[in-house]
Design an enzyme around this catalytic site. Structure first.
Site, PDB file in Angstrom:
ATOM      1  N   LYS A 102       5.795   2.795   3.777  1.00 25.42           N
ATOM      2  CA  LYS A 102       6.835   1.685   2.666  1.00 25.42           C
ATOM      3  C   LYS A 102       6.679  -0.189   3.174  1.00 25.42           C
ATOM      4  O   LYS A 102       6.719   0.465   4.330  1.00 25.42           O
ATOM      5  CB  LYS A 102       7.403   1.463   2.034  1.00 25.42           C
ATOM      6  CG  LYS A 102       7.421   0.468   0.385  1.00 25.42           C
ATOM      7  CD  LYS A 102       6.890   1.516  -0.778  1.00 25.42           C
ATOM      8  CE  LYS A 102       6.756   0.599  -1.716  1.00 25.42           C
ATOM      9  NZ  LYS A 102       6.140   0.721  -3.313  1.00 25.42           N
ATOM     10  N   GLY A 219       3.931  -3.386 -15.468  1.00 22.60           N
ATOM     11  CA  GLY A 219       4.973  -3.554 -17.341  1.00 22.60           C
ATOM     12  C   GLY A 219       3.320  -3.840 -18.134  1.00 22.60           C
ATOM     13  O   GLY A 219       3.774  -3.124 -18.803  1.00 22.60           O
TER      14      GLY A 219
END
Ligand code: NAD
Length: 409
Positions: A102, A219
């Site tokens: 990451k 989302g």
């Protein structure tokens, strides 16, 4: 609340249950490599600003490191380490031959112009050029990074190595080596798993009320998928506020509003609610799709939803997990719920390295073929060990990771 502490507690819990080899636990309790860089950017006004950049390469036992880059003011090393660790678990959950990594930059990207953002993206890849690469470590988008930023990074890397090298990052635009279905992959994967859970509980989507926190890539696309499938999306939240409509939102209109007004907060006819109200709503499905540590011991008890789908990484703390399990809330954990993103990233990388591009149908079929067996394996482990789905997912992943680690010893 430290995301990395939470991640290590999750590891410890699952490792204890399956009596995981101590050497494997030790290998997974720290990243293989941590890289940090000061990223200088000449701003539009001529001043020089230095941004702190990170890349954590957590574990490569199963393949090259894989994981997004986050641009956010609250990025810190422990957050990046946690996210990198979860990537290693996630890739093993969906059984793709990749490890965990990451990256991040401490920056508020909303305060940068497009040209400043481009310089930052190109500087990031230049600074980490020795450790990233299509066979080594393949970044992707995360919070506040997007296909355009990935395109700048792929272009910069290609210039640095003197040849087109699009497989260095995934989540690129379709016109520049991107994969069909990548943009919707994270939400789509979560949607498939939710549909399985709903079927298993004999529920009817049309009767289910949903709240979604975060209205970005994960989302907003989840909202659209649920809306199209007949779910009633009654509450939404982004970084500027939370809104509620008991009759359910028309998600096409909310997406259009967000595109033009930059937030959902001012959507006409919506009631503004507080964070406390948001987490205590009488709903059936809660979808955290923003940041870590949103569901904590302070609000877990209030949650009325029977199912939580963690599109965000690390939205639930270990204390909250215990409360939710006690209250019989089914938590579909991040390492499974949002694994569609890395799965289609892997497909994108396969397409880049083979120069053979897939149709949307092929991508979708392959995605389902990774997600559904992962759900089945995890449900089975949860039943066998009488545990929550997160610990079950860790057990499935740790077994695969342990085999890869041990075979080299
Ligand atoms: P994004 O940048 O597209 O969207 C982030 C959204 O979160 C925005 O709508 C923003 O307004 C909202 N937000 C930020 N702070 C908030 C707050 N305090 N309260 C409420 N909303 C807030 O990012 P994304 O790619 O959709 O990522 C969201 C989550 O999903 C992250 O946890 C990320 O790690 C995870 N995730 C994303 C992907 C992917 O492919 N994009 C894959 C796996 C996991």
């Amino acid at each position: 609340m430290n995301a990395y502490d939470n991640a290590l507690r999750q590891l410890e819990k699952a490792a204890k249950l399956i009596k995981l080899d101590k050497e494997v636990v030790a290998r997974l309790s720290a990243p293989e490599k941590v890289a940090m860089a000061s990223l200088p950017v000449k701003m539009d006004d001529g001043s020089l600003q230095i941004f702190q950049g990170y890349r954590v390469q957590y574990n490569s036992a199963r393949g090259p490191y894989k994981g997004g880059i986050r641009f956010h003011p609250q990025v810190d090393l422990d957050e990046v380490k946690a996210l990198a660790f979860w990537m290693a678990i996630k890739c093993a959950v969906v059984d793709i031959p990749m490890g965990g990594g990451k990256g991040g930059v401490v920056v508020n990207p909303k305060s940068l112009s497009q040209s400043e953002l481009e310089k930052l993206a190109r500087t990031w890849i230049r600074s980490f050029r020795d450790i990233v690469g299509p066979e080594k470590d393949i970044p992707a988008p995360d919070v506040y990074t997007n296909p355009q930023i990935m395109a700048w990074m792929a272009d910069e890397y290609s210039q640095l190595v003197g040849k087109p090298s699009l497989g260095v990052v995934t989540g690129k635009p379709l016109e520049f080596g991107g994969s069909k279905g990548r943009e919707s992959a994270t939400a789509m994967g979560g949607f498939y798993i939710l549909q399985e859970a709903v079927k298993e509980q004999n529920l009817e989507p049309k009767k289910l009320k949903v709240a979604i926190q975060g209205f970005g890539n994960a989302g907003s696309i989840m909202a659209k998928l649920l809306y199209d499938a007949g779910y009633k999306v009654v509450a939404l939240a982004d970084s500027k506020g939370m809104i509620y409509n008991s009759r359910g939102f028309n998600i096409d209109k909310v997406i259009e509003h967000k595109r033009t007004k930059k937030s959902i907060r001012t959507f006409p006819g919506a009631k503004k609610i507080t964070t406390e109200e948001f987490f205590a709503l009488k709903i059936d499905v809660l979808v955290p799709a923003a940041l870590e540590n949103q569901i904590t011991k302070d609000n877990a008890e209030d949650i009325q939803a029977g199912i939580i789908v963690e599109l965000a990484n690390g939205p639930t703390t270990p204390e909250a997990d215990d409360i939710l399990y006690e209250n019989k809330v089914v938590v579909i954990p991040d390492v499974l719920a949002n694994a569609g993103g890395v799965t289609v990233s892997y497909f994108e990388w396969l397409q880049n390295t083979s120069h053979n591009y897939w149709s949307e149908e092929e991508v979708d079929k392959e995605l389902r073929e990774r997600m559904i067996p992962a759900w089945q394996a995890i449900s089975q482990a949860a039943e066998e060990y009488k545990i929550d789905l997160r610990t079950a997912a860790f057990i499935v992943a740790l077994d695969r990771l342990a085999k890869a680690i041990k075979i080299k010893n």
